[in-house]
Structures are given as C-alpha cells and as structure tokens.
Write a protein that holds these residues in place. Structure first.
Motif, mmCIF file in Angstrom:
data_model
loop_
_atom_site.group_PDB
_atom_site.id
_atom_site.type_symbol
_atom_site.label_atom_id
_atom_site.label_comp_id
_atom_site.label_asym_id
_atom_site.label_seq_id
_atom_site.Cartn_x
_atom_site.Cartn_y
_atom_site.Cartn_z
ATOM 1 N N ALA A 53 74.719 20.556 -29.557
ATOM 2 C CA ALA A 53 74.245 21.788 -28.601
ATOM 3 C C ALA A 53 73.888 20.507 -26.881
ATOM 4 O O ALA A 53 74.037 20.475 -25.991
ATOM 5 N N ARG A 54 73.403 18.963 -27.536
ATOM 6 C CA ARG A 54 73.363 17.816 -26.031
ATOM 7 C C ARG A 54 74.346 18.275 -25.176
ATOM 8 O O ARG A 54 74.117 17.730 -23.826
ATOM 9 N N VAL A 55 75.520 18.161 -25.904
ATOM 10 C CA VAL A 55 76.558 17.793 -24.911
ATOM 11 C C VAL A 55 77.075 19.426 -24.467
ATOM 12 O O VAL A 55 78.446 19.647 -24.023
ATOM 13 N N SER A 56 76.325 20.414 -24.758
ATOM 14 C CA SER A 56 76.417 21.901 -24.413
ATOM 15 C C SER A 56 78.247 22.384 -25.338
ATOM 16 O O SER A 56 79.018 23.400 -24.213
ATOM 17 N N ALA A 57 78.418 21.716 -26.235
ATOM 18 C CA ALA A 57 79.222 22.768 -27.280
ATOM 19 C C ALA A 57 79.396 24.160 -27.746
ATOM 20 O O ALA A 57 78.267 24.011 -27.779
ATOM 21 N N SER A 58 80.045 24.865 -26.968
ATOM 22 C CA SER A 58 79.841 25.455 -27.469
ATOM 23 C C SER A 58 79.723 26.111 -28.707
ATOM 24 O O SER A 58 79.120 27.714 -29.108
ATOM 25 N N TRP A 59 80.306 25.326 -30.494
ATOM 26 C CA TRP A 59 79.822 25.978 -31.333
ATOM 27 C C TRP A 59 78.703 25.649 -31.922
ATOM 28 O O TRP A 59 78.783 25.475 -33.708
ATOM 29 N N GLY A 60 78.132 24.653 -31.298
ATOM 30 C CA GLY A 60 76.449 24.359 -31.511
ATOM 31 C C GLY A 60 75.488 25.353 -32.160
ATOM 32 O O GLY A 60 75.084 25.461 -33.117
ATOM 33 N N GLN A 61 75.254 26.157 -31.050
ATOM 34 C CA GLN A 61 74.833 27.525 -31.922
ATOM 35 C C GLN A 61 75.295 27.710 -33.227
ATOM 36 O O GLN A 61 74.313 28.141 -34.511
ATOM 37 N N PRO A 62 76.787 28.684 -33.579
ATOM 38 C CA PRO A 62 77.096 28.921 -34.383
ATOM 39 C C PRO A 62 76.945 28.237 -35.657
ATOM 40 O O PRO A 62 76.552 28.737 -37.133
ATOM 41 N N LEU A 63 77.250 27.601 -35.590
ATOM 42 C CA LEU A 63 76.920 25.574 -36.386
ATOM 43 C C LEU A 63 75.507 25.684 -37.242
ATOM 44 O O LEU A 63 75.087 25.584 -37.986
ATOM 45 N N PHE A 64 74.613 26.197 -35.910
ATOM 46 C CA PHE A 64 72.748 25.890 -36.700
ATOM 47 C C PHE A 64 73.188 27.112 -37.328
ATOM 48 O O PHE A 64 71.601 26.284 -38.718
ATOM 49 N N TRP A 65 73.165 28.233 -37.219
ATOM 50 C CA TRP A 65 73.056 29.361 -37.982
ATOM 51 C C TRP A 65 73.309 29.149 -39.433
ATOM 52 O O TRP A 65 72.965 29.600 -40.283
ATOM 53 N N ALA A 66 75.160 28.384 -39.243
ATOM 54 C CA ALA A 66 75.567 28.262 -40.747
ATOM 55 C C ALA A 66 74.553 27.608 -41.623
ATOM 56 O O ALA A 66 74.194 27.454 -42.742
ATOM 57 N N GLY A 67 74.285 26.370 -40.779
ATOM 58 C CA GLY A 67 73.167 25.233 -41.357
ATOM 59 C C GLY A 67 72.471 26.277 -42.193
ATOM 60 O O GLY A 67 71.947 25.506 -43.731
ATOM 61 N N LEU A 68 71.695 26.560 -41.099
ATOM 62 C CA LEU A 68 70.587 26.819 -41.462
ATOM 63 C C LEU A 68 70.486 28.028 -43.146
ATOM 64 O O LEU A 68 69.982 28.383 -44.085
ATOM 65 N N VAL A 69 71.219 28.337 -43.155
ATOM 66 C CA VAL A 69 71.795 29.552 -44.415
ATOM 67 C C VAL A 69 72.411 29.123 -45.654
ATOM 68 O O VAL A 69 71.895 29.390 -46.542
ATOM 69 N N VAL A 70 73.326 27.586 -44.967
ATOM 70 C CA VAL A 70 73.348 27.249 -46.152
ATOM 71 C C VAL A 70 72.623 26.021 -46.681
ATOM 72 O O VAL A 70 72.345 25.696 -48.107
ATOM 73 N N LEU A 71 71.332 26.114 -46.146
ATOM 74 C CA LEU A 71 70.044 25.286 -46.828
ATOM 75 C C LEU A 71 69.098 26.161 -47.080
ATOM 76 O O LEU A 71 68.735 26.128 -48.953
ATOM 77 N N PHE A 72 69.224 27.632 -47.363
ATOM 78 C CA PHE A 72 68.184 28.708 -47.412
ATOM 79 C C PHE A 72 69.171 29.159 -48.575
ATOM 80 O O PHE A 72 67.965 29.491 -49.794
#
Lengths: 647, 269
Positions: A53-72
């Motif tokens: 996300a810091r370099v405005s990659a389009s995959w940043g937000q989907p990966l973020f949600w995936a990480g949250l769900v994997v964690l939870f």
C-alpha cells in the motif's frame, strides 16, 4: 477383588446414535502451537499488504483483508469446538487480541501518527522533560488532566531509557493483554462456560474500534482494560468469604481510583455498569443480598473519585471536550427529525461525498444485521439459562444499548459518538451474540433430529458448526473495521490532504522537529489541521484555531492577497509563525476540512485552496520565509508583530 | 489437609516471589546506573513497571489460590499499571517529581515490600501449587514468534524505505541567537532527505548582490550548517538564500530574511 474399568459399568450405546464426542482435555495447549503459526502468517500477510500500500499497489487492500481473516477465522473455528481446554481458549483469545494489536503496529511501526496519539505524545514528552504532570496540552486540553497513560509511559521511558513511542507501544500492548484476559474471565463467570467465554471475547473483538482506536496510544486504550479487570475483581469481591475480602477490597480500591484519573468516559461507563449490576444482583440474588451491596459500594467509591477529579482537577477541560459533542448530537438529531434534512450519508466521505466501495457497504450493513439477528436469541438463552447471574443481567442490558446507538449514525455529530460507544456496548453484545450462536446450534440440531424423526436433541456436526462460526465472526470483524475506520486510513499510503493519518508524512514530521530545534518550543503558530497537529506535538508549538474578533484563523489561508483582515488575525492572536503546505492546493480534503478552525463563509468546498492564497506570504513586506522543504514553508511574522517583549 | 499434589511450605512455595524480588532489584539497579545497551535496561525495567509490582501486591493481598491463572496474570499487569498511576500522582506532589530515581525508589520499594509480605503470608498457608503445562508445542510457538518478528521487521523496513522515497531537502536561514549588541550573524542550514548523495550550490545574496557561496555535498540524512557574520554596522539588510542543483539556474529551495536591527536574534523572527 479385580477393579472394574469404568467403561464396563456404562450401558451399551443404542445403535444408530453418533459416537460420543471426546471430552476436552483437562489441561494442555491443544491446537495453540499450530494456530499461533497461522496467526503469525496472517500478520506476515498484513505486513506485506502495508508495504504494498505504501507504493500504491492495487493488491494491498485485498491482501490486508485476507491477512485479517487468516489471523482470525481459524481461531474462531477452534473456539467453537468442545474439545479445547480452558487454558487453550484463554491463550487463543489473548493471542488473537495481541495479533490484532500488531496489525495496528504494522500500520505505522516507527512513530505515532494518529491524531490522539500525537496529543498524548506531546503531553508525555512534557512530563518526561519537566517531571511534573498537568502541563497544558495545546492539541486537546483534556489529555493533560487524565494522565494515567502518560504516567505509566513516563515510568518506562525513564527507567528503561526507551523513546516515548517504544514505551507507549509496550504499555498499550500490555493493556491489550489485560483486556482480553479480563474479558474472558468476566464472560466465563457470566455464562458458566469457558467455551462461551472464548466466543464472547472473539465477538467483542469485532467491535468497530477494537482494531485501531482502542489500540492507539490513547487514554481509552489504557483505561478500558483496567475497567474490565475491575469488573472481574469486583465479581470476586462481591461474594468473597471473609478471609479474602480485605485483599480484594484493596485491589478494587486501587483500580477504582486509577480509572477516573485515566479516562472520563470509561469511568462513567464503569460507574453506570456497577450500579446496574448492583440492582441486578439485588433483584436476582435474594439469598445473598450483600453481594449487590458491595458492588454498589464500589460504584459509589468510583463515583466519588469521578466527581472529586472533576471538581478539583479536570472539570473545565472535560466540559470543553464533551459538552459540544452532546449538544451537537442533540441539535443534529433534532434538526433531522424536525426537517428531515442534515443527516449523514452512511459510507460516504463528508466533504467530497465519495462513496465507499459497494462490497464494503454490503459487508458493513451485513455485520450490523447479523448482530441484530442473533441478539433476540441470545437474550432468550440468557434469560432461560440455568446459571443466570446478576452480571449476565447487566451485560444483557448493555447489549440492548447497541441498537440504540445505531441511530446516532444518522448525523455527523452522532456518528463519532456511536462509534465510541461500541466498545462499551460490545461488553454485552459479545456475550449475548455468543449465546445467540449457541441457540442457533441447538435449533439446528433439533431441526435435524425432527427431520429424521428423532425426538432426542442432537449436537450439530463439529465441522459445519466451526465453519459457520468462522464465517460469521469474520463478517463481523471485517464489517466492524469498515464501519469504524475510513477506507483511506486502513493502510498506509501516499499523502492525501485532510485525511488524518494519510496526511502525515516524513516531510511534515521533520519540519516539526526543525521548529522545536531551531525556533524553540511554545510559539503560537497558524497552520492547517495536519501541520498544526505535528507542530503542536513533535514541534512543541502552540497552534491557534478558532476565531479572533469573529473571524476564523483559517481565513489567513484562503485570501489570495494579504489583506488587513489577515494582519488583524496575526496581531490579534499574536501568531509568530505561519506554516504553509502547498500540497493542499492539489486536492479537496477527504474528511472534514483543511483546518481545525471554521472555514470562512466564502469557502464552498468545491475546489481546493488556491495556490495564490498559499504563496502570498512570500510577497508580504516584513514577513520572513525562514524554512523551505519543498512542500512546506515556515514564515516568521515578527516584522508585522514586532519583537517579543522581554518579561 | 493432606493428599497427593500438595506441597509443604518452603519447598518452592515462595520461589516465584524470590524471583520477583531479584528481578525487581536488578531492574532498579540497571535503571539507576543507566547501563548500556538500552535493550538490556529495557528488558529488566519493563517488568518493573508492567508486571512485578502488581504480581507482588496481588500475591500479598491474596496469598492463596483465590484467583485462576488467567485472573492472576491479568491482575498482575493491570494492578501494576494502576499502581503506577497512583504512584505517579504521589510523586508529582514531591519536589523532585517524576524522575528516574523517584520511580526506581517507589516501584522498587513497592515490589520488594509486597513480595516480602507475600512470602510471610504464604508461610501461614498450606495449599497445593498448581503447575501450568509449558512444554507442549514450543516448536510451534518458536516458529510463530519468528514469523511475527519477520512481519515487524518487514513493516519497519517498508516504512523506513517509504520515508526515504519521499525525497526532499530542507533549507533554512535564521538569525544566529545573540545578545542585542552582538555581531550581525545568521545561521544557514541544509538537511538532505534524499536517497542518494546530492550536491548543491548554496548562495546568500542581498539586493541582487552575491555575498557568500558554497558547494555542498550531502549524504542521505546529513546536515550542513554555517554561521555567517556580515560585515558592517547598522541594520541587517534583506537577505536571500537559495540552493541550486548542479547546472540549474532556478532555485531548488529559497528562503528570505527581511531587514532587521542588528542583534535582534531569533526573538525578532
């Protein structure tokens, strides 16, 4: 005589019935080691998402949600199992709580950037330097008069040689551990079940403020865990035998006095809950009425501390902070109901009107709907439960506050309050929704039995149940985060004007450090909201907001030429320095406005500030352009004000 | 009371409290001696603030097994935080205020005193000590810990790299701090937040006349500072400072000081 093995004494199991499920192990960590690896993997995904996300990659937000769900989600599935031991359940919820805390740290791992964090940083820095409390805080006045967090952080800074950021991260992390462990014990006592307690804490963690707001370096992050612990200790104290009562009373007293000193709203909520609990205890515990009396005494002691603190220390600052919020809500709701206009569009930015992505709106609404659907079932189960306790009655009442707070979201003033109320209402929502889930399982089990013509209740299959719980709580988590935090702030990224943390860049931070180092602290300055925040915290300056002579300080930044009005603002407020960020001329602010001060009447928020308005100060005779870092310039006004008078 | 699992007093009944006292004493000593590296000091001072006082106090107030493991852990940390708040309020009333020495004294005294009282109170009781199983799954925990560390390091590196990408250079010019009758001097400074070495031509001029010029080479994060004294008496003239990348005629950064009385210092900004 040969001993008979116990299983030989049991009657044979009738044919056709499913095998008995394995009982939970008496101790041991069960799936904890494996799940800890999965939680850590989720954090790695979030870290990669943040870097993208810091370099405005389009995959940043989907990966973020995936990480949250994997964690939870995997932990949610395990907590629904009957096989996990109590120790494992407690360890799992603490681990997830700390994992979600690390999500916030990964967002900004090197410095504080949230608005409240910078205010507390300023106050803590002043305490570290001066060695004394109650130094005025120019960012939010009430921070200085509720110094609990700052005191604990100061101790760690001085004893450990740590920076305020490092010490603050550790202190708030410790608070997060206290919160999750205390909630588990509290919910276990209320439900009589470690399984329900684990699920209740998990649901609690889906409240909109858990991920970011209650993980920030702020006074609620400090006081709320202490309040949860206080409820646990009060529960022990209320029914303690004579030999243990004195020790518990001392612990209760320590907590009851430290919480009102640390955060106003948490203390008010604690007092309210204690009295509710006392009433419920008196109503439901007729055989042991003194329990309710002891709880009421604790409530009175806490109330006395609250009142004393308000009267002798914090009354003025608290009134200044909370009264406008209350009147704003009342007037906003009144205007909405009387005229039908002035409401807030949900999931829309307040200035640009830009709507959030459709899927986020769907999930946000779904998370609320899923809670409301299960509340009735959970309340019914709480009322019918064999181990209904007074604290359960009080938690149920807290859960009923949740639907009421939803209406506040219809106004701009009430939306923030509704958000802030969620972490308190979810004390009840967590346990009632968990009971609702249990009611749903049993209804499903009974339905399956009736379909097969059996009359005996059957426990639902473990895997479908685990999948359902994982999916349900994941929707609550994602929806809660969507509701509680603006989309542009979920991950770090390039500069955006008027966008809270996204407006904070290293250029602004370094300009603030320069100001403290070269100009010295405690100068009055005028700046946009972000630079005022940075200058007021890291810069040690005194940003001026509001109006002078009926004219907003922000007017300085909107006129395209330097006018007599601008001169009167500078002289009236004795503004020594003006900080200009020319990036404001590139885009409209995403939320609120560019400035903390009211916008001038002529500004319609349809186009960004004109570049001429921001560069006019270079042409003013007598004004010094002292600092230039490309986007940020600092101007000195002594040529207009005259030198400082020597005291 | 008797039976298997019960342990007589004196056989590990106060071991945890002795450990608390030792850790507390070490933490106080390291804090007072300001030992380096900081990480060693922090490792012992964090428990002194966040765990030891609460653990000892809870053990002194509730010497038996009235709290479960989870309750005791939460109570130890939460009580430590609450006690720190109350101690801080008390220390604020003292002339010294919140200092390293006063914190070390207050927290150390509370920890050692409470732990001592807890040991005494435990001697009067005979109860089985419950063991918490620790051995299982250490490998999994270790892997998890390693992954979390990787995540944190990756995020920190990402944030720092992002900061370095936001390349900028700061230029400033302010009067040097001085007495009213002091020399006519100014301070000019540059700091580079560029990702690579940068060379700039620094020029100070007045009324179109070049007064001073330097060629400055800056590494990433490096600063350059000069105090410049201007000859002659009377009012300081209007001054203009600018920096130029090599071969450029348009200024990259520029700052100005208006005319001012000599020795007015930074108060006259």
């Amino acid at each position: 005589m040969t001993a008979v093995r116990p299983e030989r004494l049991r009657p044979p199991r009738p044919a056709g019935l499913p095998p008995r499920t394995r009982p939970p192990s008496a101790s041991g960590w069960g799936w904890l080691p494996g799940l800890s690896v999965i939680v850590a993997l989720g954090l790695v995904l979030v870290a990669v998402a943040d870097n993208g996300a810091r370099v405005s990659a389009s995959w940043g937000q989907p990966l973020f949600w995936a990480g949250l769900v994997v964690l939870f989600a995997p932990v949610a599935a395990r907590l629904s199992s009957v096989q996990a031991s109590r120790s494992e359940r407690l360890a799992l919820v603490v681990m997830v709580g700390l994992g979600l805390y690390l999500v916030k740290i990964l967002h900004q791992p090197v410095a504080f950037t949230f608005h409240d964090e910078l205010g507390f940083w300023r106050n803590t820095h002043d305490i570290v330097v001066s060695g004394h409390l109650f130094e005025p805080d120019p960012i939010v006045g009430s921070y200085a008069v509720y110094p609990g967090l700052q005191i604990a952080t100061d101790a760690l800074v001085k004893l450990g040689g740590l920076s305020i950021f490092q010490a603050g991260v550790i202190v708030v992390g410790a608070c997060r551990l206290v919160l999750t462990a205390s909630l588990f014990v509290l919910f276990e006592r209320a439900t009589g079940s470690a399984r329900m307690a684990g699920l209740s804490v998990l649901v609690y963690m889906t409240n909109p403020n858990f991920l970011f707001f209650d993980a920030e370096f702020g006074y609620e992050s400090f006081a709320l865990p202490l309040a949860a612990l206080a409820l646990v200790v009060v529960g022990r104290f209320a029914h303690a035998p004579r030999g243990r009562r004195a020790g518990l009373a001392v612990l209760v007293l320590v907590l009851a006095v430290s919480i009102p000193v640390s955060h106003h709203v948490t203390a008010y909520a604690l007092v309210g809950f204690l009295f509710l609990w006392a009433v419920a205890s008196a109503w439901s515990g007729r055989r042991r009425p003194r329990g309710g009396l002891r709880i009421a005494v604790v409530g009175l002691v806490t109330l006395a501390t609250v009142v004393s603190w308000l009267v002798f220390v914090a009354g003025g600052a608290t009134r200044s902070e909370l009264l406008p919020v209350g009147t704003g809500i009342v007037s906003g709701l009144g205007h909405l109901f009387s005229t039908g206009s002035g409401g807030k569009k949900l999931f829309h930015a307040t200035v640009s009107g830009q709507a959030d992505a459709l899927w986020t709106q769907v999930v946000g609404f779904a998370s609320v709907a899923l809670i409301l659907v299960l509340l009735p079932g959970g309340l019914w189960r709480a009322a019918k439960g064999r181990r209904r306790s007074a604290v359960m009655v009080a938690l149920a009442a807290a859960a009923l506050a949740y639907p009421a707070t939803l209406g506040l979201r219809l106004t701009a003033a009430g939306s923030e309050t509704s958000n802030r109320a969620s972490e308190f209402a979810f004390f009840g929502v967590g346990v009632i929704v968990a009971l609702g889930l249990a009611a749903l399982w049993h209804w499903q089990g009974n339905r399956q039995q009736r379909r097969k013509g059996r009359h005996r209740a059957r426990r639902p299959q473990a895997r479908p149940r685990a999948a359902m719980v994982a999916a349900y709580t994941s929707v609550l988590l994602v929806g809660g985060v969507i509701i509680g935090w603006p989309p542009y702030d979920l991950l770090p990224g390039p500069f955006l004007p008027g966008a809270d943390e996204r407006s904070i860049t290293v250029q602004g931070v370094d300009a603030a450090y320069w100001a403290r180092r070269v100009l010295g602290p405690n100068n009055t300055i005028a700046a946009d909201a972000t630079d005022a925040l940075l200058m007021g915290s890291y810069g040690g300056q005194k940003p001026q907001t509001g109006e002078i002579g009926g004219v907003s300080v922000a007017e300085l930044f909107f006129s395209t030429t330097f006018t007599p009005t601008d001169l009167s603002i500078i002289r009236g407020d004795k503004i020594r320095y003006i900080v200009v960020d020319d990036r404001l001329a590139h885009a409209l602010p995403l939320q609120g406005g560019y400035f903390d001060a009211p916008n001038p009447p002529s500004y319609k928020a349809t186009s960004p500030i004109s570049e001429d308005a921001l560069t006019k100060f270079s042409l003013v005779r007598g004004m010094a352009r002292l600092f230039d870092s490309g986007s940020i310039q600092v101007y000195g006004t002594a040529g207009l004000l005259g030198p400082r008078s020597t005291p | 009371m008797s039976g298997t699992g019960e342990r007589a007093l004196g056989r590990g009944g106060g071991t945890d409290l002795v450990v608390v006292m030792v850790l507390g004493a070490v933490g106080v000593a390291l804090a007072l001696t300001s030992v380096h590296p900081t990480v060693v000091r922090a490792l012992f001072s964090a428990p002194l603030v966040l765990l030891l006082p609460g653990y000892a106090l809870v053990a002194a107030l509730l010497p038996g097994r009235s709290l479960s493991v989870g309750e005791r852990a939460a109570a130890a940390i939460g009580t430590s935080l609450a006690v720190a708040v109350l101690l801080g309020l008390i220390l604020d009333l003292t002339p010294g205020g919140l200092r390293t020495t006063s914190w070390a004294g207050a927290l150390g005294t509370l920890t050692l005193g409470s732990a001592g009282a807890a040991i005494v109170r435990r001697r009067a009781r005979t109860e089985a000590r419950r063991r918490v199983p620790m051995g299982a799954g250490l490998a999994g925990m270790a892997v998890a810990g390693a992954l979390v560390s990787i995540a944190l390091i990756a995020a920190a590196n990402g944030a720092l790299a992002h900061q370095q990408q936001a390349a900028f250079t700061q230029l400033w010019m302010v009067p040097s701090p001085g007495a009213p009758s002091g020399p006519r001097s100014i301070e000019v400074g540059l700091t580079s937040h560029q990702p690579a070495i940068r060379v700039y031509r620094v020029e100070i001029s007045s009324g179109g006349h070049l007064l001073r010029s330097w060629s400055v080479e800056l590494r990433p994060g490096q600063s350059w500072l000069r105090d410049v004294t201007l000859a002659g008496p009377g009012q300081l003239p209007q001054l203009h400072a600018a920096i130029y990348p090599p071969g450029q005629v348009l200024p990259y950064r520029q700052v100005d000081l208006p005319p001012r009385p000599p020795g007015s210092g930074r108060d006259g900004l």
